[in-house]
Scaffold this motif. Sequence first.
Motif, PDB file in Angstrom:
ATOM      1  N   LEU A  92     -37.917  -1.828 -20.077  1.00 48.61           N
ATOM      2  CA  LEU A  92     -37.346  -2.917 -20.161  1.00 48.61           C
ATOM      3  C   LEU A  92     -35.892  -3.468 -20.547  1.00 48.61           C
ATOM      4  N   GLY A  93     -35.432  -3.194 -21.341  1.00 51.42           N
ATOM      5  CA  GLY A  93     -34.607  -3.442 -22.512  1.00 51.42           C
ATOM      6  C   GLY A  93     -33.365  -2.524 -21.489  1.00 51.42           C
ATOM      7  N   GLU A  94     -33.176  -1.501 -21.322  1.00 48.35           N
ATOM      8  CA  GLU A  94     -31.991  -0.644 -20.474  1.00 48.35           C
ATOM      9  C   GLU A  94     -32.098  -1.543 -18.502  1.00 48.35           C
ATOM     10  N   GLN A  95     -33.574  -2.226 -18.299  1.00 47.77           N
ATOM     11  CA  GLN A  95     -33.000  -2.986 -17.074  1.00 47.77           C
ATOM     12  C   GLN A  95     -32.091  -4.183 -17.184  1.00 47.77           C
ATOM     13  N   LEU A  96     -32.696  -4.798 -18.202  1.00 46.89           N
ATOM     14  CA  LEU A  96     -31.969  -6.037 -18.710  1.00 46.89           C
ATOM     15  C   LEU A  96     -30.495  -5.798 -18.579  1.00 46.89           C
ATOM     16  N   ARG A  97     -29.731  -5.332 -19.490  1.00 47.36           N
ATOM     17  CA  ARG A  97     -28.722  -4.452 -19.748  1.00 47.36           C
ATOM     18  C   ARG A  97     -27.992  -4.754 -18.398  1.00 47.36           C
ATOM     19  N   GLU A  98     -28.758  -3.990 -17.549  1.00 41.86           N
ATOM     20  CA  GLU A  98     -28.065  -3.640 -16.251  1.00 41.86           C
ATOM     21  C   GLU A  98     -28.199  -4.570 -15.753  1.00 41.86           C
ATOM     22  N   ALA A  99     -28.964  -5.228 -15.301  1.00 40.07           N
ATOM     23  CA  ALA A  99     -28.767  -6.669 -14.346  1.00 40.07           C
ATOM     24  C   ALA A  99     -28.284  -7.831 -15.287  1.00 40.07           C
ATOM     25  N   ARG A 100     -27.754  -7.416 -16.735  1.00 42.32           N
ATOM     26  CA  ARG A 100     -26.795  -8.713 -16.988  1.00 42.32           C
ATOM     27  C   ARG A 100     -25.630  -9.004 -16.722  1.00 42.32           C
ATOM     28  N   GLN A 101     -25.230  -7.160 -16.307  1.00 40.79           N
ATOM     29  CA  GLN A 101     -23.925  -6.198 -15.920  1.00 40.79           C
ATOM     30  C   GLN A 101     -23.556  -7.087 -14.270  1.00 40.79           C
ATOM     31  N   ASP A 102     -24.543  -7.234 -13.599  1.00 42.49           N
ATOM     32  CA  ASP A 102     -24.395  -7.708 -12.119  1.00 42.49           C
ATOM     33  C   ASP A 102     -24.014  -9.034 -11.665  1.00 42.49           C
TER      34      ASP A 102
ATOM     35  N   ASP B   4     -22.850 -13.062 -11.831  1.00 44.24           N
ATOM     36  CA  ASP B   4     -23.335 -14.191 -12.738  1.00 44.24           C
ATOM     37  C   ASP B   4     -24.672 -14.279 -12.715  1.00 44.24           C
ATOM     38  N   LEU B   5     -25.014 -14.635 -14.411  1.00 41.30           N
ATOM     39  CA  LEU B   5     -26.532 -15.031 -14.946  1.00 41.30           C
ATOM     40  C   LEU B   5     -27.217 -15.413 -14.054  1.00 41.30           C
ATOM     41  N   ALA B   6     -26.509 -16.907 -14.116  1.00 39.66           N
ATOM     42  CA  ALA B   6     -27.130 -18.162 -13.463  1.00 39.66           C
ATOM     43  C   ALA B   6     -28.069 -18.378 -11.986  1.00 39.66           C
ATOM     44  N   ASP B   7     -27.602 -17.098 -11.501  1.00 38.16           N
ATOM     45  CA  ASP B   7     -27.792 -16.956  -9.834  1.00 38.16           C
ATOM     46  C   ASP B   7     -27.693 -15.448 -10.375  1.00 38.16           C
ATOM     47  N   ASN B   8     -29.299 -14.624 -10.802  1.00 37.16           N
ATOM     48  CA  ASN B   8     -29.295 -13.207 -10.287  1.00 37.16           C
ATOM     49  C   ASN B   8     -30.974 -12.849 -10.803  1.00 37.16           C
ATOM     50  N   PRO B   9     -30.845 -13.588  -9.823  1.00 41.74           N
ATOM     51  CA  PRO B   9     -32.660 -13.290  -9.339  1.00 41.74           C
ATOM     52  C   PRO B   9     -33.092 -12.211 -10.168  1.00 41.74           C
ATOM     53  N   ALA B  10     -32.771 -11.035  -9.932  1.00 38.28           N
ATOM     54  CA  ALA B  10     -33.398  -9.618 -10.530  1.00 38.28           C
ATOM     55  C   ALA B  10     -33.197  -9.898 -11.873  1.00 38.28           C
ATOM     56  N   LEU B  11     -32.123 -10.923 -12.810  1.00 33.86           N
ATOM     57  CA  LEU B  11     -32.415 -11.000 -14.072  1.00 33.86           C
ATOM     58  C   LEU B  11     -33.560 -11.550 -14.480  1.00 33.86           C
ATOM     59  N   GLN B  12     -33.496 -12.718 -13.610  1.00 32.42           N
ATOM     60  CA  GLN B  12     -34.779 -13.899 -13.578  1.00 32.42           C
ATOM     61  C   GLN B  12     -36.267 -12.932 -13.619  1.00 32.42           C
ATOM     62  N   ARG B  13     -36.436 -12.284 -12.739  1.00 34.67           N
ATOM     63  CA  ARG B  13     -37.471 -10.806 -12.269  1.00 34.67           C
ATOM     64  C   ARG B  13     -37.458 -10.127 -13.778  1.00 34.67           C
ATOM     65  N   LEU B  14     -36.933 -10.184 -14.542  1.00 35.40           N
ATOM     66  CA  LEU B  14     -36.508  -9.337 -15.640  1.00 35.40           C
ATOM     67  C   LEU B  14     -36.945  -9.676 -16.788  1.00 35.40           C
ATOM     68  N   LEU B  15     -36.543 -11.252 -16.802  1.00 24.92           N
ATOM     69  CA  LEU B  15     -36.563 -11.709 -18.315  1.00 24.92           C
ATOM     70  C   LEU B  15     -38.303 -12.593 -18.469  1.00 24.92           C
ATOM     71  N   GLU B  16     -39.104 -12.787 -17.007  1.00 26.94           N
ATOM     72  CA  GLU B  16     -40.062 -13.174 -16.955  1.00 26.94           C
ATOM     73  C   GLU B  16     -41.015 -12.019 -17.140  1.00 26.94           C
TER      74      GLU B  16
END
Length: 170
Positions: A36-46, A48-60
């Motif tokens: 999950l940490g690896e997926q979060l790092r990848e999603a953060r690199q995509d 805008d953090l505020a408008d990133n549905p993948a990042l929000q899903r991973l944080l949940e």
Amino acid sequence: MSVLTDVDEAPLISAEGYEQLCRELDSLRNEARRELGEQLREARQDGDLADNPALQRLLEEQALLERRIAVLEEQLAAAEIVAPVADGSVEIGSVVRIRDGDGATFELELVGPLESDVPKRRVSIGTPVGQALVGQRAGARVEAQTPRGPLALEIVSVGRRHGDEETVRV
């Protein structure tokens, strides 16, 4: 042996069930967190953090993972491992062959509330059927007061599972 089912008392668990929960906790702490940490790092690199549905899903998903880890830690800390008995009576860890009022015969494994799994026929001692069976021996007839009404059962045999081996009758 007295089997405790009061919610104020330590939840009872078989040694096998305790080991299984420990393995799950270890897997969640190590593999699941790392993946999950690896997926979060990848999603953060995509971007805008505020408008990133993948990042929000991973944080949940991370919040759910951490909640499950916390629950397992709490359960394992509070659990009381029940030693198997070999006197032929039904206790946690017993595999019980029972016959219902229609003559159908099936096996149930009696387990603590933390390890119940009805589809796998692992029935908690806290359920009406579990409570009716605890302390009984082969040949006993019991009646469980279920939500669907009384259920008459006859205990055909009582045994134990040893790992993946067949049931050993006691």
